[in-house]
Design an enzyme around this catalytic site. Sequence first.
Site, PDB file in Angstrom:
ATOM      1  N   TYR A   1       4.869   4.836  52.992  1.00  0.00           N
ATOM      2  CA  TYR A   1       3.463   4.423  53.109  1.00  0.00           C
ATOM      3  C   TYR A   1       2.611   5.217  54.101  1.00  0.00           C
ATOM      4  O   TYR A   1       1.397   5.060  54.114  1.00  0.00           O
ATOM      5  CB  TYR A   1       3.393   2.927  53.449  1.00  0.00           C
TER       6      TYR A   1
ATOM      7  N   PHE B   1       7.117 -10.463  53.634  1.00  0.00           N
ATOM      8  CA  PHE B   1       6.430 -10.965  52.442  1.00  0.00           C
ATOM      9  C   PHE B   1       6.346  -9.889  51.386  1.00  0.00           C
ATOM     10  O   PHE B   1       6.649  -8.745  51.642  1.00  0.00           O
ATOM     11  CB  PHE B   1       5.024 -11.495  52.800  1.00  0.00           C
TER      12      PHE B   1
HETATM   13  C1  LIG Z   1       8.620   3.473  46.156  1.00  0.00           C
HETATM   14  C2  LIG Z   1       8.139   3.573  44.717  1.00  0.00           C
HETATM   15  C3  LIG Z   1       7.138   2.463  44.436  1.00  0.00           C
HETATM   16  C4  LIG Z   1       7.477   4.955  44.533  1.00  0.00           C
HETATM   17  O1  LIG Z   1       6.837   5.013  43.257  1.00  0.00           O
HETATM   18  P1  LIG Z   1       6.507   6.402  42.535  1.00  0.00           P
HETATM   19  O2  LIG Z   1       5.571   6.082  41.417  1.00  0.00           O
HETATM   20  O3  LIG Z   1       7.744   7.118  42.271  1.00  0.00           O
HETATM   21  O4  LIG Z   1       5.691   7.177  43.673  1.00  0.00           O
HETATM   22  P2  LIG Z   1       4.668   8.369  43.435  1.00  0.00           P
HETATM   23  O5  LIG Z   1       5.166   9.258  42.318  1.00  0.00           O
HETATM   24  O6  LIG Z   1       3.277   7.864  43.294  1.00  0.00           O
HETATM   25  O7  LIG Z   1       4.799   9.126  44.815  1.00  0.00           O
HETATM   26  C5  LIG Z   1       3.720   9.333  45.689  1.00  0.00           C
HETATM   27  C6  LIG Z   1       4.255  10.140  46.837  1.00  0.00           C
HETATM   28  O8  LIG Z   1       5.199   9.346  47.567  1.00  0.00           O
HETATM   29  C7  LIG Z   1       6.466  10.009  47.636  1.00  0.00           C
HETATM   30  N1  LIG Z   1       7.478   8.954  47.548  1.00  0.00           N
HETATM   31  C8  LIG Z   1       7.497   7.951  46.656  1.00  0.00           C
HETATM   32  N2  LIG Z   1       8.546   7.142  46.913  1.00  0.00           N
HETATM   33  C9  LIG Z   1       9.178   7.638  47.969  1.00  0.00           C
HETATM   34  C10 LIG Z   1      10.328   7.234  48.700  1.00  0.00           C
HETATM   35  N3  LIG Z   1      11.039   6.152  48.357  1.00  0.00           N
HETATM   36  N4  LIG Z   1      10.698   7.967  49.759  1.00  0.00           N
HETATM   37  C11 LIG Z   1       9.986   9.091  50.097  1.00  0.00           C
HETATM   38  N5  LIG Z   1       8.875   9.506  49.445  1.00  0.00           N
HETATM   39  C12 LIG Z   1       8.493   8.788  48.399  1.00  0.00           C
HETATM   40  C13 LIG Z   1       6.462  10.938  46.451  1.00  0.00           C
HETATM   41  O9  LIG Z   1       7.344  12.009  46.642  1.00  0.00           O
HETATM   42  C14 LIG Z   1       5.007  11.390  46.441  1.00  0.00           C
HETATM   43  O10 LIG Z   1       4.810  12.335  47.474  1.00  0.00           O
HETATM   44  P3  LIG Z   1       3.582  13.363  47.459  1.00  0.00           P
HETATM   45  O11 LIG Z   1       2.334  12.554  47.541  1.00  0.00           O
HETATM   46  O12 LIG Z   1       3.817  14.213  48.662  1.00  0.00           O
HETATM   47  O13 LIG Z   1       3.696  14.089  46.159  1.00  0.00           O
HETATM   48  C15 LIG Z   1       9.319   3.468  43.737  1.00  0.00           C
HETATM   49  O14 LIG Z   1      10.260   4.443  44.060  1.00  0.00           O
HETATM   50  C16 LIG Z   1       9.999   2.120  43.743  1.00  0.00           C
HETATM   51  O15 LIG Z   1       9.605   1.236  43.005  1.00  0.00           O
HETATM   52  N6  LIG Z   1      11.039   1.967  44.595  1.00  0.00           N
HETATM   53  C17 LIG Z   1      11.843   0.749  44.622  1.00  0.00           C
HETATM   54  C18 LIG Z   1      11.066  -0.483  45.053  1.00  0.00           C
HETATM   55  C19 LIG Z   1      10.425  -0.282  46.406  1.00  0.00           C
HETATM   56  O16 LIG Z   1      11.021   0.218  47.328  1.00  0.00           O
HETATM   57  N7  LIG Z   1       9.152  -0.717  46.515  1.00  0.00           N
HETATM   58  C20 LIG Z   1       8.398  -0.691  47.742  1.00  0.00           C
HETATM   59  C21 LIG Z   1       8.395  -2.087  48.287  1.00  0.00           C
HETATM   60  S1  LIG Z   1       7.712  -2.122  49.910  1.00  0.00           S
END
Ligand SMILES: CC(C)(COP(=O)(O)OP(=O)(O)OC[C@H]1O[C@@H](n2cnc3c(N)ncnc32)[C@H](O)[C@@H]1OP(=O)(O)O)[C@@H](O)C(=O)NCCC(=O)NCCS
Length: 403
Positions: free
Chosen positions: A121, A403
Amino acid sequence: MTIEVRACRPEEVARGLRPIFHFFGSTPSEDALTMFDRLMPPGRLHAAFEDGDAVGGAGVFPLELTVPGGRVHAAGVTVVGVLPSHRRRGILRELMRAQLDDVHERAEPVACLWASEATIYGRFGYGMASLAGEIDLARDRSLYAQPFEPRGRVRLVDHDEALELVPPVHERVARETPGMAARSRDWWELRALADPEWRRRGGGEMVRAVLEVDGEPEAYALYRLHPAFEHFASVGRTNVIEALAVSAQATAEIWRFLFDVDWMSRIEAHLLPVDHPLFFLLAEPRLMRFTLTDALWVRVVDLGDALSRRSYLGEQEVVFEVRDSFCPWNEGRWRVAAVGAERTDAAADLRLDVSALGSAYLGGFTFAELARAARVEEVRPGGLVRGDELFCGDGAPWCVEIF
Ligand SMILES: CC(C)(COP(=O)(O)OP(=O)(O)OC[C@H]1O[C@@H](n2cnc3c(N)ncnc32)[C@H](O)[C@@H]1OP(=O)(O)O)[C@@H](O)C(=O)NCCC(=O)NCCS
């Protein structure tokens, strides 16, 4: 295939929750749907739709978050998920875009969340704003450092009595503690006092203990027992879900009660603030094995409003030069003083990304700490000292619940 990111209509909420529930290993139950229906107002769940199916989602609980000196409307970001079949195509980025624009339009000056992974984030302007500790203490090493006389009486109460006695104690603590949020009756019923099987993780039913002093509730503890045995001897654990108290005496009493639950061999607790009184209550604090993790993350969404709504100490004023590539309406120079925050052309004292301002917002981290990690640059000598005099609070932020 095109992806459309937008707010879910009420009949689409179950679909919008499916991506995060995928990572919980289930689909949303009826109970979960009821909880979201009652606590997440319509329009607060965004989803990424492909061909009518949601492949990503991100929601908001509207919170009243305590900050130094008051409370602010805050977007409590939750249930963020993108299906593994659609990862790393920018869907989270689009969800964050839609959500933060919506939060801004709704005039919620800050957003906050618990991050599943600390790497996600920061790029969207969130900064680590508090720490939380977990403890794991042998019951027979839980002596207090000072002589201690209980004054009140602890009673185990049922759900309905807890619903009457516990919320006022929580509110007294939450109102004074940055990082805590007010809880509605629905929140108590559907979350804080709810005891669904999936939350027990091998433990027993939730126990609700209330400390009364002269008949008035002054502390409470929600906990579970995890009975277990080795060679016929108990290795069971008391798992403390939440223990809050309105005074030092009540804190000592409720924790003494928890440490003295017979037959259990260890006491575990999570989500404790980094300055928890147990460090001074216990004779051997290191035996708690207090282990730290990042806790609440804060995103300053409307900088002028957010910074004007918290209080400051002293007569100092500080000019921040803020970078905010994701929410550029915050960019520029801001003068912050006891009277609030306003745009200025004056020379900057400190240069920083908005995420660093999120880290300092609740008083959990100082600008000096952030500068040592190259998150803040001192542009004018004395800027760090002035900034810290202004922003420092009188305790660590504490968010008691994920949450
Ligand atoms: C985390 C999550 C939502 C990312 O979704 P995503 O659609 O793959 O993310 P995006 O493609 O929009 O990525 C945006 C950026 O974040 C980075 N990023 C996304 N997830 C990441 C992670 N887990 N760790 C590190 N970097 C991450 C991407 O590399 C990308 O980087 P950039 O802007 O430099 O290109 C997804 O991996 C997920 O659902 N994870 C499991 C559930 C979870 O952890 N949810 C968060 C709850 S707090």
